[in-house]
Structures are given as C-alpha cells and as structure tokens.
Scaffold this motif. Structure first.
Motif, PDB file in Angstrom:
ATOM      1  N   SER A  83      -5.006  -9.081  16.590  1.00 50.36           N
ATOM      2  CA  SER A  83      -4.008 -10.152  16.487  1.00 50.36           C
ATOM      3  C   SER A  83      -2.928  -9.870  17.524  1.00 50.36           C
ATOM      4  O   SER A  83      -2.389  -8.751  17.570  1.00 50.36           O
ATOM      5  CB  SER A  83      -3.402 -10.199  15.087  1.00 50.36           C
ATOM      6  OG  SER A  83      -4.388 -10.527  14.124  1.00 50.36           O
ATOM      7  N   PHE A  84      -2.587 -10.878  18.314  1.00 50.71           N
ATOM      8  CA  PHE A  84      -1.721 -10.651  19.466  1.00 50.71           C
ATOM      9  C   PHE A  84      -0.518 -11.593  19.437  1.00 50.71           C
ATOM     10  O   PHE A  84      -0.664 -12.800  19.225  1.00 50.71           O
ATOM     11  CB  PHE A  84      -2.499 -10.842  20.765  1.00 50.71           C
ATOM     12  CG  PHE A  84      -3.705  -9.940  20.863  1.00 50.71           C
ATOM     13  CD1 PHE A  84      -3.554  -8.610  21.226  1.00 50.71           C
ATOM     14  CD2 PHE A  84      -4.970 -10.419  20.574  1.00 50.71           C
ATOM     15  CE1 PHE A  84      -4.656  -7.771  21.294  1.00 50.71           C
ATOM     16  CE2 PHE A  84      -6.078  -9.593  20.641  1.00 50.71           C
ATOM     17  CZ  PHE A  84      -5.922  -8.261  21.003  1.00 50.71           C
TER      18      PHE A  84
ATOM     19  N   LEU B 226      -0.773 -13.751  24.404  1.00 49.03           N
ATOM     20  CA  LEU B 226      -2.018 -13.743  25.164  1.00 49.03           C
ATOM     21  C   LEU B 226      -1.790 -14.675  26.343  1.00 49.03           C
ATOM     22  O   LEU B 226      -1.572 -15.872  26.164  1.00 49.03           O
ATOM     23  CB  LEU B 226      -3.200 -14.204  24.314  1.00 49.03           C
ATOM     24  CG  LEU B 226      -4.605 -14.046  24.933  1.00 49.03           C
ATOM     25  CD1 LEU B 226      -5.679 -14.076  23.843  1.00 49.03           C
ATOM     26  CD2 LEU B 226      -4.920 -15.113  25.991  1.00 49.03           C
TER      27      LEU B 226
ATOM     28  N   MET C   6      -2.191  -9.149  27.122  1.00 49.82           N
ATOM     29  CA  MET C   6      -2.148  -9.331  25.677  1.00 49.82           C
ATOM     30  C   MET C   6      -1.242  -8.259  25.076  1.00 49.82           C
ATOM     31  O   MET C   6      -1.302  -7.096  25.471  1.00 49.82           O
ATOM     32  CB  MET C   6      -3.553  -9.241  25.084  1.00 49.82           C
ATOM     33  CG  MET C   6      -4.492 -10.347  25.548  1.00 49.82           C
ATOM     34  SD  MET C   6      -6.062 -10.369  24.651  1.00 49.82           S
ATOM     35  CE  MET C   6      -6.718  -8.756  25.089  1.00 49.82           C
ATOM     36  N   VAL C   7      -0.423  -8.687  24.132  1.00 49.66           N
ATOM     37  CA  VAL C   7       0.500  -7.766  23.466  1.00 49.66           C
ATOM     38  C   VAL C   7       0.224  -7.827  21.972  1.00 49.66           C
ATOM     39  O   VAL C   7       0.217  -8.914  21.377  1.00 49.66           O
ATOM     40  CB  VAL C   7       1.969  -8.148  23.745  1.00 49.66           C
ATOM     41  CG1 VAL C   7       2.921  -7.174  23.040  1.00 49.66           C
ATOM     42  CG2 VAL C   7       2.242  -8.168  25.243  1.00 49.66           C
ATOM     43  N   ASN C   8      -0.012  -6.672  21.364  1.00 48.85           N
ATOM     44  CA  ASN C   8      -0.295  -6.614  19.936  1.00 48.85           C
ATOM     45  C   ASN C   8       0.825  -7.251  19.113  1.00 48.85           C
ATOM     46  O   ASN C   8       1.986  -7.300  19.546  1.00 48.85           O
ATOM     47  CB  ASN C   8      -0.468  -5.161  19.482  1.00 48.85           C
ATOM     48  CG  ASN C   8      -1.764  -4.556  19.994  1.00 48.85           C
ATOM     49  OD1 ASN C   8      -2.559  -5.215  20.671  1.00 48.85           O
ATOM     50  ND2 ASN C   8      -1.975  -3.290  19.679  1.00 48.85           N
ATOM     51  N   HIS C   9       0.459  -7.730  17.938  1.00 44.09           N
ATOM     52  CA  HIS C   9       1.427  -8.378  17.055  1.00 44.09           C
ATOM     53  C   HIS C   9       2.325  -7.306  16.420  1.00 44.09           C
ATOM     54  O   HIS C   9       2.197  -6.935  15.251  1.00 44.09           O
ATOM     55  CB  HIS C   9       0.696  -9.190  15.986  1.00 44.09           C
ATOM     56  CG  HIS C   9       1.615 -10.079  15.199  1.00 44.09           C
ATOM     57  ND1 HIS C   9       1.950  -9.830  13.887  1.00 44.09           N
ATOM     58  CD2 HIS C   9       2.279 -11.208  15.548  1.00 44.09           C
ATOM     59  CE1 HIS C   9       2.769 -10.776  13.452  1.00 44.09           C
ATOM     60  NE2 HIS C   9       2.990 -11.613  14.441  1.00 44.09           N
TER      61      HIS C   9
ATOM     62  N   SER D 232       5.573  -3.237  20.538  1.00 45.16           N
ATOM     63  CA  SER D 232       4.703  -3.574  21.658  1.00 45.16           C
ATOM     64  C   SER D 232       5.332  -4.670  22.515  1.00 45.16           C
ATOM     65  O   SER D 232       5.291  -4.623  23.748  1.00 45.16           O
ATOM     66  CB  SER D 232       3.332  -4.037  21.144  1.00 45.16           C
ATOM     67  OG  SER D 232       2.688  -3.008  20.429  1.00 45.16           O
TER      68      SER D 232
ATOM     69  N   HIS E 123      -2.047  -4.756  26.770  1.00 43.13           N
ATOM     70  CA  HIS E 123      -3.292  -4.773  27.523  1.00 43.13           C
ATOM     71  C   HIS E 123      -3.103  -5.638  28.764  1.00 43.13           C
ATOM     72  O   HIS E 123      -2.802  -6.827  28.659  1.00 43.13           O
ATOM     73  CB  HIS E 123      -4.435  -5.344  26.676  1.00 43.13           C
ATOM     74  CG  HIS E 123      -4.507  -4.761  25.289  1.00 43.13           C
ATOM     75  ND1 HIS E 123      -5.259  -3.644  25.000  1.00 43.13           N
ATOM     76  CD2 HIS E 123      -3.907  -5.135  24.124  1.00 43.13           C
ATOM     77  CE1 HIS E 123      -5.139  -3.361  23.718  1.00 43.13           C
ATOM     78  NE2 HIS E 123      -4.325  -4.253  23.166  1.00 43.13           N
TER      79      HIS E 123
END
Length: 324
Positions: free
Chosen positions: A217-218, A221, A249-252, A256, A278
């Motif tokens: 889950s991001f 994105l 992409m950055v984690n939720h 982050s 990411h």
C-alpha cells in the motif's frame, strides 16, 4: 505561415478569466494563429487545420485534459508531415506540472510573450525532447492515451479528494494543494478513516520488466517522463538504469513520506536507497490491484476487472523550453 499556432479550449477552468486577454493579445499580433475548440474531441480537426499554416511552435492553452488529448492526437494522428512543431504549454491548469517542467509559470500572457520572442529569434536552442507515457490495458488493437505525469495509489485518491472536496471551496490553487497535503499527512499520522480525509490506499502490485515486482500500500505512486515531480522534487535516477519511465513509490507511512520529500527537495532522491521509498526506471510498467485507478495528466483511468494498467514509453517528441 504563422510563427505560432495557439490552440485554446474556452471550457477549461483557467480560461474563464484569462481567455479575453488571450484573444486581445492574439488580435494585436498577426504572427499568432489562434484556434479555439468547443470540446476536446475537436482537437484532431484543429490540428489538421493548424498544420496548414506550418507554425514554428504549437502552444496549448487549456487544462490537463486539453494537453493530454493534444499529445495523443499529435502522436497518433499524423496531422503534420514528419516531426510536429515543438509544443509549449501555457500555465493554465490546476497543477501545471508540464508547463512548470518546460519553464512556464505565472501569467499565461507573459509565457505567450516569451514563446513569441523565442519563435522570432529561432527555436532550435530551446527545443528539448521528452518521451511520453503510453497508457493501455495491454490488449491488441487498442489506441493508448498519452501523457507525461501519472499518479496512482494514495496519490490518485488524494488528487480526487482535492478535486472533489477542496477545489469546490473556491480557494487559490496553491492553498488547495497545501490543504490537501496536510490532509494526507493527517490521514497517515492518525491512521483513521473520515469524510474530511483522503481514503486509505488499496494494495497494488507494480511490475517492471527487468527490476521485478513491488507489492504493498503506497501513499504515493508516480510515473513520469518529466524532469520534476510534485513539490518541485527532482526525478533523477541512477544513470545505469534504462528506460524513460521514472517510477517513485512511497510506502503508506508518514516517516517514508517525510524521507521522500526531504530527499526530493535536496536533490538526493534516486541517488541513495531510502527505507520505504522505491525509485526505479524502466520502459514498461504494469499496475494491478482491486479497482486499480490512476490519473494521467488529470484524467482518471481504471483497470478492467482482473486486468492491468500497462505503461510504456513512446519515442521522443519535441517541446519548447521557455526557461533560459
């Protein structure tokens, strides 16, 4: 023959206030061929007409949807013999990411004056190449849509939240975007669902041909061919990585997100590994998940049930950069 062909969409939100000034400016400068459409479906016909005046520069004056349809028609339509003229975008939409990437910001009239000055002096030194994002479901005989900035996962939810909940308040764009960002951060920190906060992003699977699969889950994105992302962050990635599609992409997670924004503002994003962030680069990206939806240059696209959103890069197209 005209130096500039200006394609305007009077129905775009930004043009409600600026279009009378645009019309007056064009009436005073015979080097500008001004064509107005009533609907984005008329853009193909507009480009066929514009090609007959052989402009040195094509300028788009409209919102994100107008820019996207123009890019799609330029690439697929074959309205110009050989390579189309370089494209410039006036700062007129809600986000203006393409215009900002090309050095256009502030008053649209000032940007148009800059384009005219460049066209009079010679455009060659100001032409830059950009690949486009081609979006499809991966099925044969499908006409992809083209753009330059795609948001998915939590970012798509946040954009829709801003569009449906914040813009109707009538606030300036900058303040609307700031309020949306605060709402996103609050939803991450508090971790609750509420009508006044963006929804929690659904899990997605993102596949890159050579780099593998990333699941989760991001909060963000992003796929883009622009040089900059949101908040003026750079999109540089390791030079050894092939492909024009830049993926972040950055984690939720609030930590982050803070790490990603700090690295982007400092110009370090993509140059070092960050936990929960990411950054990749490729020439084909697949996005899959339950009710997966993305926003490409302001337009929403959703994958069919059991299907995927497939992104590939196009060959380069010429654009006009206004910054020195």
């Amino acid at each position: 023959m005209a130096l500039i062909a200006l394609l305007s969409n009077p129905r775009s939100t930004g043009n409600r206030a600026i279009l009378p000034r645009i019309r007056s400016y064009c009436a005073q400068h015979s080097e500008i061929f001004h064509y107005e459409v009533e609907d984005v479906d008329q853009i193909g016909d507009a480009l066929r007409t514009i090609s007959r005046v052989e402009p040195k520069v094509l300028v788009v004056n409209g919102g994100d949807g107008t820019v996207q349809m123009t890019l799609t028609e330029l690439y697929h339509g074959g309205h110009f013999e050989g390579t189309p003229p370089p494209l410039a975008v006036l700062p007129n939409g809600k986000t203006n990411l393409i215009a900002l990437d090309l050095g256009a910001s502030g008053d649209p009239i000032a940007a148009l004056e800059r384009v005219l000055a460049i066209a009079r002096g010679g455009v060659e030194a100001h032409v830059v190449s950009r690949e486009l994002i081609s979006l499809s479901s991966g099925e044969a005989n499908e006409k992809p849509v083209l753009g330059m900035f795609l948001g998915g996962a939590g970012l798509a939810d946040s954009i829709l939240f801003c569009r449906n909940k914040v813009y109707p308040l009538g606030l300036p764009n900058g303040l609307s975007h700031a309020l949306t960002f605060v709402a996103v951060v609050l939803s991450l920190v508090i971790g609750i669902r509420a009508a006044f906060l963006p929804p929690r992003p659904r899990p997605v699977t993102v596949s890159l041909i050579r780099q593998g699969v990333i699941q989760g889950s991001f909060a963000l994105l992003i796929v883009t061919t622009l040089q900059r992302m949101l908040l003026n962050t750079q999109t540089s990635t390791a030079e050894a990585q092939p492909g024009a599609l830049k993926l972040m992409m950055v984690n939720h997670s609030p930590f982050s997100l803070v790490r990603a924004v700090a690295a982007g503002v400092s110009g370090k994003l993509g140059h070092q590994r960050l936990a929960g962030v990411h950054v990749e680069r490729g020439d084909e990206i697949r996005i899959e998940g339950e009710r997966s939806s993305v926003i490409l240059d302001g337009e929403v696209y959703e994958a069919r049930a059991g299907g995927a959103i497939v992104l590939t890069q196009t060959s380069p197209m010429p654009f006009l950069r206004l910054a020195a």
